[in-house]
Design an enzyme around this catalytic site. Sequence first.
Site, mmCIF file in Angstrom:
data_model
loop_
_atom_site.group_PDB
_atom_site.id
_atom_site.type_symbol
_atom_site.label_atom_id
_atom_site.label_comp_id
_atom_site.label_asym_id
_atom_site.label_seq_id
_atom_site.Cartn_x
_atom_site.Cartn_y
_atom_site.Cartn_z
ATOM 1 N N CYS A 276 69.257 -34.495 9.641
ATOM 2 C CA CYS A 276 70.187 -35.629 9.691
ATOM 3 C C CYS A 276 69.434 -36.945 9.876
ATOM 4 C CB CYS A 276 71.205 -35.430 10.808
ATOM 5 S SG CYS A 276 70.473 -35.157 12.440
ATOM 6 N N HIS A 600 72.394 -35.701 17.044
ATOM 7 C CA HIS A 600 72.701 -35.837 15.620
ATOM 8 C C HIS A 600 72.632 -37.306 15.242
ATOM 9 C CE1 HIS A 600 74.522 -35.196 11.732
ATOM 10 N NE2 HIS A 600 75.539 -35.991 12.032
#
Length: 1417
Positions: A276, A600
């Site tokens: 990510c 994330h």
Amino acid sequence: MSQLAHGQSGRSDTTSGPSSHPSAGAPCRRRPPRRRLGTDPDSVSRNSLGRGAGCVGAGGPPAWPPSAPGGDPRRPPLRRSRLTRPDLTRRAWTGADPGIHQRQIVTMPEAPDPDDAPVAWARCIVRDLTGSYGGPTGKMTIDLAGSAKVATLVDEVAKQTNIAPDKFVISLQHCAGGEELILNDYLNRSLVEVGLETGAQSRNNLFITEAKPRRKQRSGAGLESGDHAGRTSPVAASSGGAEGGSDSAPAYTYASGLIKSNETGHVGLVNQAMTCYLNSLLQTLFMTPEFRNAMYSWEYEGTREDSAKSIPYQLQKLFVNMQTTERLAVETTELTYSFGWDSSEAWQQHDIQELCRVMFDALEVTFKDTEQHDLISRLYEGKMIDYVKCLECGTEKDREDTYLDIPLPIRLFGATTAFGSVEEALRGFVKPETLDGNNQYHCDNCGRKCDAHKGLKFKTFPYLLTLHLKRFDFDYQTLHRIKLNDRVSFPEILNLNDFVSDVSGCAQPATDGGDGARSDDTSTTDSGTVLDDEAAHPAAAAAAATHNMTDGDPGQEDEGIDCSTDSETRANNWRNAVRGPYEYELFSIMIHAGSASGGHYYAYIKDFAKQEWFCFNDQSVSPVTQDDIRRTYGGGTRTSSYSSSTNAYMLMYRRIDRERNKLPLTKDQFPEGIQKLLVRMREGEDEERANKERERSMCKLTLFGVHPVLKTTVSNAFHVHKDMSLEEATELGWKMLEFDKHVPLSRCRLVRYDELNDAIEESLEQHAGHTMEEVLGGVRSTYKLDLMLEWRAEDAQFEVYSAGDTTLQVLRVSVSDGRVSGPTPLRVSLSQSVTELRQALGLSDSARLCLARYCGELRPLLHPERSLKLEGFHRNSRVFVAEDDADDLDQPFTSSGFFRVCDRHEHTISLQVIVPNTDQETLDRLAIPSLDQMSISAALAAAAAPSGGAAPPDQADSPPVSPEPTGGDELLGGGSSDQSASEDSSVTDSERTLIGGEQPTGAGGGGSLPATPSNSPAGSDYQSMLSPQEEGYKGVEGGDDDPSDAPYAAAADDDAPAAAAAAAVGQPPIRRYFVVEKSAPHENGFLWDVRLDNRITLGGFKKEIETLINVHRDYFKILKIYTSNQEFECTRLDDQLMTHGDNVTFVARLSRRLRDGEVRGKVYKLEPNATEPSKFLFEWILRKGMTIAQAKREILAEQKSRLGVDIPMNRCRLRKKSWKNPGKIYLDTYKFNDQVPLYPNWEIFLQELPSAEEVEGDGQLSLFCRRFHPSTYTLDDLHEVTLPTSTPEALLAALSRHSGVPADNIRLAKPPGSFPNDFNALLAPTELDWLANVTALDTWPLNILEDGHVLYYKDDAEPLAELSDQQRREISTRETARLQARSALSSSISSTSSSATAPRRERGLKIHVDIQPAAGD
């Protein structure tokens, strides 16, 4: 090939840049933004002033309708209420002079009747920035019907401010970012049509400023016209100009933002696993027009094979794919492959700022000597000055550095509060540090130490500014990494002109200290703080004070891109007064959600072409709202080191410059090279699509067959098209397995085959002429059963195999000699009865049959009428058949010889056991008594007993005593390598052991073992299951009776409860099967192949071994060897061997008890130039008071006995071992625990010397040296030099004698790392600090205090070779392979010696660069 890692760029890591937040909606004209995005609706007073036509005035709260057309569906409506008191008032606080509040009471008209048509009310919070309404930051609240015209709003504002309508401008802030909407241009539109929200909790933030001459709006441009039309602009384009357009355009609603990713015009990126961080950065670079356009202008001219390793080419392909694909998301695997990453890298989490730095470095290296060689520096590089200034004479010394990003600490070290905004963080970043007290600066001009200022100041800012908010920190109280979730706001428009000392020829303002004195002059102020701007603009300061007093309630604070009123006023004043070159617009917010342990990444990015903000979250792309952007400020609580929150981590701004600001190239504007690339990509996609379609039509199996000549089973992957016929598939398999050379096709067929059970399941005659899809029951990538190509002899016929039948494995038992033959396959149907099975086997009704079930359970088949399925048969079941048990039929099944043979067969396993050499010399050296000596000692002790009887029962089998008294309870483990560990931490003294010596002739003192005690020939199809006594078994006798007569039981002979139970009923002790079939010499003794009953416990296993090696079981331990060569001690004596499995290897190692003053440790061999410089030899025992000479003599004798290596005493040395590093050399006269410390688990180096020992006294110094050759970029092997004194002159003289280089030409360098301090020769000229004048060895920078240090040296007269790109790549490949080989070995050793539960180490982020040619090279 080179590796670029974080921190290798050469740029200063002490800098980073400011940041900001998304802006708002779509402007109607191309002009610089006037205000930052929106303000916090909660900060507006709920008692606000309203007056005039169409508004709800000061008589009370407005009658909000429960559902208003055009209202905001996100907010629940308030219940309508009819106002019955027309004299009710609403109070609104408006700003005035600092410290003064004005209260205005306005009569509120009666609310509309509830029976009337519902009205959609729009609440307008208007801020007066002209200073005409109650002060510079006055606010007013006006409630109007959504259908009211903008002209009504303008008139109402004019009335309340007493300003003519043509003297001010009302602007609306949108949530999506961009320029503000000027409402004065749309007087005939309704409030709903121009984008104002309606509903119970609507908050429309408006600003009024003085009207100034503006560029005339382009003809035909509505609110959405032009290049910067925003998503939140609700009015459709019209041909009648700003006010003459159609009124039919639909209003923007929240639901219009809930659209699919592909409808946003952008695509996502597939997350490979934990990429990510990569996706967020790639999306930001893609959405940067200048970067994307520059990538499109670069053209690759290498070969197609090399293109896979070209980072710019793969990045270019990715951008083209993202811009032209119709997919919702695209893959990044080709790009990461060009990085040199494998699949494991996808599972590594990295920092997005670290990736940005490493990727930019890789691009700079790749773009070298091309037109884009300065791309990164042109776009992202700024300059700053690192200075120190004397506060007494004013002399300043500085150094200019470059930076790619600005790391902004959001909380100073030791502080409890964080900076509230990036402006504050920037002020803190450039605030000088005062050097005073013990930390004073030595001023050359003053000639003494003086107070000084040390700090940083910006010289230039880059075109694309990157701000890194340093949210990750280390908590020194909890010793954990933490994430700082404090709230840090950032503006949409960031003006940095006051942070640069010389902007457009204007000097920056000076900072006035708190005592009225100037804290510094112009050149050393904190780069011009925003506080200076407040001093220059008193109206802004007054506005800030008024705001603080007006909005004292924290819950009522406005939020937006920058919610503070003083910041908004300053920003407005900046635009009007100081419009320098460094004004920036926010366009990317890279967000981290999670904690310091992991999280994330995703990004909010502004589309410059559409003037809209989108959320790029891996595969998902969606619009974002003002609330979403506001939440990225942070503000989560810091409850623990694992607290998680979501906030901005990196910000990117673009400089507002009409000349340089570009939009991304459209598909029609692609350069010719990109057009060709696009054609190739589409052709490749078409081919890939066709291949995938073809793959989806393939039935994927494995084809097996028994080779007609070799008689071995062969196999191959068998992929057949679904439309291929059975006959065609048979021919294909016939050729694939090369049976066509031996058997004609007519004698071959395909059958279903079960590889697991090695059984044919079904023949396929009934499927003749059918397609493979019909034969196999569909198209799949895996099938339960595979296929076999079966062939027959010329005169034979194929057997028909029906579906549902199974194959049994039949084993025939000869009870008389205990042999088991087979297995033989037999095809049966599970519906058959036991009687039919007997007939198929040709057995009489009285013959015994038994079925082997799970876990060795044996079940006799006693019911002839039952079906095999009911009896528990399954696929590949084993059946035992008795051939000669006529004399055994009257015995119960569990008491019969047939059962004993079958039971032994089911529970017999094979092991390999490594046993030590136990000759008398080895046992005497280790002070371990043999079993024979112990028996004699026990007999003598019994004879000397007063009663003349035997020893008490509880002492008959007690642990033996060493010939010499023990000095403690500790037992030493021996012979195990670094890989050995214990299964149980609670190991008793009698289970800790020390290795013994080698046994050249036999394992035990009583003679050698039989080579093949079993009568079964190797490779035969039967095995003897007779008792050990009948097989010539040598072991512990269980009793006078034949063990085969003992009843069946599950206990072993060492199981005390079972033995007691057997004795209680008058039965002999239970014996288990144990046979040593083969004995062969081994480097550590002998290797036995053992077959035994898996129900024997570990204690019984040791008891069997003790008789064979003639050593009591308390003087050796058992270790299990795993496939990774790890050894674990087995200490649970009650565990049965079935828990360890079949075909495993055990090691038996000797042991003895420690005496007083003895300590166990490990001996390593030091070989400086070997691939493994530190090699484990064995464990040994040292005694306090022992001299080094005595220890050397014993260790050398052990090495010769065990390893066969003989080293003379005068050609070896013992030296200190500190982790991997060799240290002080121990003289022979040193004593342990005197000159040499002796501690538990000591480690020591044994070093073999090429000649006699040169170190004879304490004053000498021994160093390892290595020569570097600049002309060839090579390193010689390490060599050791012995210096008479610890001086640089002695070192240079020794190196000169060894190398022939004059001492004056020798340059020294100390390499980093641990021994042998290996270094990349390609980097040695630039990365090592080569010293010309060394004055001392024991001070900085060498810091050599004892033996064993490593130094590099070179001849300064030898020229440095000028390498071509090809030579550089060859040297890089050579050095990388050499270093990786050593690193891989070290990692392997480390992994086997470390605990299985060791924490996972973070892997450094690296991008491997392979320079490829490009156009213009």
